[in-house]
Design a protein around this motif. Structure first.
Motif, PDB file in Angstrom:
ATOM      1  N   PRO A   1     -21.796  -4.113   0.437  1.00  0.00           N
ATOM      2  CA  PRO A   1     -20.681  -3.301   1.578  1.00  0.00           C
ATOM      3  C   PRO A   1     -20.352  -2.625   1.322  1.00  0.00           C
ATOM      4  CG  PRO A   1     -21.254  -5.787   2.033  1.00  0.00           C
ATOM      5  CD  PRO A   1     -21.942  -5.451   0.536  1.00  0.00           C
TER       6      PRO A   1
ATOM      7  N   GLY B   1     -21.142   2.354   0.369  1.00  0.00           N
ATOM      8  CA  GLY B   1     -21.173   3.269   1.456  1.00  0.00           C
ATOM      9  C   GLY B   1     -22.494   4.254   1.220  1.00  0.00           C
TER      10      GLY B   1
ATOM     11  N   ALA C   1     -27.265  -8.848   2.816  1.00  0.00           N
ATOM     12  CA  ALA C   1     -26.240  -7.791   3.152  1.00  0.00           C
ATOM     13  C   ALA C   1     -27.216  -6.176   3.307  1.00  0.00           C
ATOM     14  CB  ALA C   1     -26.359  -7.451   1.089  1.00  0.00           C
TER      15      ALA C   1
ATOM     16  N   SER D   1     -26.623  -6.418   6.960  1.00  0.00           N
ATOM     17  CA  SER D   1     -25.659  -6.016   7.903  1.00  0.00           C
ATOM     18  C   SER D   1     -24.753  -5.633   7.216  1.00  0.00           C
ATOM     19  CB  SER D   1     -24.610  -7.995   7.580  1.00  0.00           C
ATOM     20  OG  SER D   1     -24.489  -7.206   6.283  1.00  0.00           O
ATOM     21  N   ASN D   2     -24.954  -4.165   7.271  1.00  0.00           N
ATOM     22  CA  ASN D   2     -24.746  -2.983   6.940  1.00  0.00           C
ATOM     23  C   ASN D   2     -24.861  -2.494   7.854  1.00  0.00           C
ATOM     24  OD1 ASN D   2     -22.224  -0.620   5.424  1.00  0.00           O
ATOM     25  ND2 ASN D   2     -23.957  -1.294   3.716  1.00  0.00           N
ATOM     26  N   LYS D   3     -24.774  -1.992   8.906  1.00  0.00           N
ATOM     27  CA  LYS D   3     -24.719  -0.795   9.815  1.00  0.00           C
ATOM     28  C   LYS D   3     -24.913   0.708   8.922  1.00  0.00           C
ATOM     29  CE  LYS D   3     -25.346  -4.292  12.355  1.00  0.00           C
ATOM     30  NZ  LYS D   3     -27.339  -4.694  12.590  1.00  0.00           N
TER      31      LYS D   3
ATOM     32  N   THR E   1     -25.755   1.476   5.725  1.00  0.00           N
ATOM     33  CA  THR E   1     -25.764   1.909   4.749  1.00  0.00           C
ATOM     34  C   THR E   1     -26.908   2.975   4.655  1.00  0.00           C
ATOM     35  OG1 THR E   1     -27.459   1.030   3.571  1.00  0.00           O
ATOM     36  CG2 THR E   1     -28.342   0.749   5.865  1.00  0.00           C
TER      37      THR E   1
END
Length: 555
Positions: free
Chosen positions: A399, A402, A425, A428-430, A432
């Motif tokens: 997360p 970036g 992970a 959930s990391n919009k 990425t």
């Protein structure tokens, strides 16, 4: 009333509005929490708790405490400050961080984080709280926090100096107060500690902190069990049976077993078998020497900067013990626990402990410091054998990365647990930017395949995934192929600009061939491919047919 001071025979009582008395009456009569409590403000709930306390109405008090806990539990310090209408009066951000980082058992009389000694005199103690926005007595405020969980009470310490003092009082009373005695006000006064409360709250590392900080600690308590701290200090943690061969395969020895476990259990009073977590807490708190190469006492004393425990067969229990010790090690910069079969709770707890220690630069050769700094666009961990625990550490850092565009985790024995953590992970990391992910040769089974499929289905920029050489079955491979075809994703690591692909002598199995056929059927994936080598793979008729049909379908 016998204990209350009077002024000319008059006993002071709180002013309670008639409307609040009406609510209290309803609360007294209700078997479950009245719905109207959900509409009350935080300050109204505090006043209702005060009124229930003065009326000695345990049912009403329970409902009000539950309502308040529902509002506050799980909140961070900044959120709590806003909800409580408090003002941040810490002198600096560092003081606030120190308040949040202190052990849960820190007593009310501990020196304030906002004051330090000087030539003018000793540090001042925290004042009796005066809590803004809460027009209720100090006792009522303390009672109000009775159902807050340990994590929330620890966060409450970062709200303000006044809430720090109150949270300390409540926590120390819950953890260290002996029956019939007042709560300790100094570290030196703490002789007993309810370690179960801390372990259940996800703070097992405080067992090690107690061993370092509480000089008068005599007993650890757990439901039905009491540990003699002095007796634990005398246990030889690495003691073997007299007839045990020194050269015996370490894989056959239990992590905590034989004479060492027997000696530990002799330090514990109670009926039945003590829980594993209690044994580990006892070792972390007062254990001497080493257990399976883990230097318990040195780690507790924070006298180790680099820790190499490769191939020590510490297993799940060893991973859990390390999780009790690593967070208290401010000087630890590198730790390597590869090839130890750490999985399950051991992997989860150890990963959390490593991620929580910001001084660690490397874990299982994973460059944690660089990853935290978000200075990498590509991360190649191929063949590092980071294990399940390593996969979970990578997952915890995704997360904050970036700028990461390519991640190679192949040949790391991540298994389903580690792969699932990484996929969750990424999912959930919009934000990425990940385009390429290699997870080949990681013993991924059907469970891990489902996590990969869920990730691939919604991660638009990820176009290249490599899942070859795992332990998929045909059904899992077909499921992945369906998702890949819908999203235009390669499952064999084939880039869209690639013109040749050589899979010769790779011992491809049927699930691998299904993944490859998925790639070959997609023009968006293999439209530029002009040469493909699959020789020496024992594809047999089924595999050859799948490949040929895929090529034929790709116009």
């Amino acid at each position: 009333m016998d204990d209350a001071p009077t002024e000319d025979g008059v006993y002071p009582v709180p002013t309670i509005a008639a409307a609040e008395l009406g609510v209290l009456r309803e609360m007294c009569e209700a078997d479950s929490m009245p719905a109207r409590l959900e509409q009350c403000s935080i300050s109204e709930l505090f006043r209702l708790i005060e009124g229930a306390s003065f009326l000695d109405a345990p049912g009403a008090l329970n409902h009000a405490q539950c309502a308040l806990a529902t509002r506050l539990n799980g909140k961070r310090a900044d959120e709590l400050r806003e909800l409580l209408g408090a003002t941040d009066d810490f002198g600096s951000a560092e003081e606030r961080v120190a308040a949040l980082a202190e052990p849960a058992f820190s007593p009310e009389g501990q020196l304030s984080v906002a004051t330090t000694g000087s030539a003018a005199g000793p540090p001042a103690l925290l004042p009796q709280p005066s809590l803004s926005g809460m027009a209720v007595t100090y006792d009522a405020r303390e009672v109000a926090l009775g159902m807050l969980d340990v994590g929330t009470l620890a966060e409450l310490k970062g709200v303000s100096q006044s809430w720090l003092a109150l949270a300390r009082r409540v926590l120390c009373s819950r953890l260290s107060r002996c029956e019939g005695q007042p709560a300790p006000t100094q570290l030196a006064e703490i002789t007993d500690l309810n370690i179960k409360v801390l372990v259940d709250a996800g703070r097992p590392w405080e067992a090690a902190a107690t061993g370092r900080m509480l000089t008068s600690l005599a007993r650890l308590r757990w439901e039905g069990f009491t540990v003699s701290v002095a007796a634990v200090r005398e246990v030889d943690l690495d003691e073997r049976d007299e007839d045990e061969d020194e050269d015996e395969d370490e894989d056959e020895r239990p992590f905590l077993g034989g004479p060492a476990k027997t000696a530990l259990i002799s330090c514990i009073e109670g009926e039945g078998e003590p829980p594993l977590e209690l044994l580990l807490a006892a070792v972390a708190c007062a254990g001497s020497g080493e257990v399976r190469g883990i230097p318990v006492q040195m780690m507790r004393d924070d006298s180790v900067s680099e820790l190499n425990l490769c191939e020590q067969n510490i297993g799940v229990q060893g991973g859990m013990l390390l999780a009790y010790l690593v967070p208290v090690m401010g000087g630890l910069t590198s730790i390597d626990v590869r090839q130890n079969s750490i999985a399950g709770d051991g992997a989860v707890q150890l990963a959390v402990a490593v991620l929580g220690n910001l001084n660690i630069n490397f874990f299982n050769e994973i460059p944690i410091k660089e990853m935290r700094a978000n200075s990498l666009t590509e991360l190649d961990l191929k063949g590092k054998d980071v294990g399940v625990e390593g996969g979970m550490v990578v997952a915890g850092l995704i997360p904050v990365m970036g700028g990461l565009m390519a991640l190679d985790l192949s040949s790391n024995d991540l298994k389903d647990e580690g792969v699932s953590a990484v996929c969750e992970a990424i999912l959930s990391n919009k934000e990425t930017k990940l385009e390429s992910l290699n997870m080949g040769a990681n013993s991924i089974g059907p469970v891990g395949a489902k996590s990969v499929a869920a990730m691939a289905a919604v991660t638009g920029g990820l176009t290249v995934i490599d899942l070859l050489y795992n332990k998929l079955d045909a059904e899992a491979a077909k499921m992945l192929a369906e998702v890949a075809k819908q999203k235009g994703v390669s499952l064999c690591g084939i880039r869209r600009d690639q013109t040749t692909a050589d899979f010769s002598k790779q011992s491809l199995n049927l699930p691998d061939v299904i993944l490859l056929a998925s790639d070959l059927s997609q023009a968006v994936v293999t439209g530029g491919l002009t040469a493909l080598n699959l020789s020496s793979n024992s594809l047999k008729d089924e595999g050859v047919n799948a490949v040929c049909e895929a090529i034929q379908s790709n116009k």
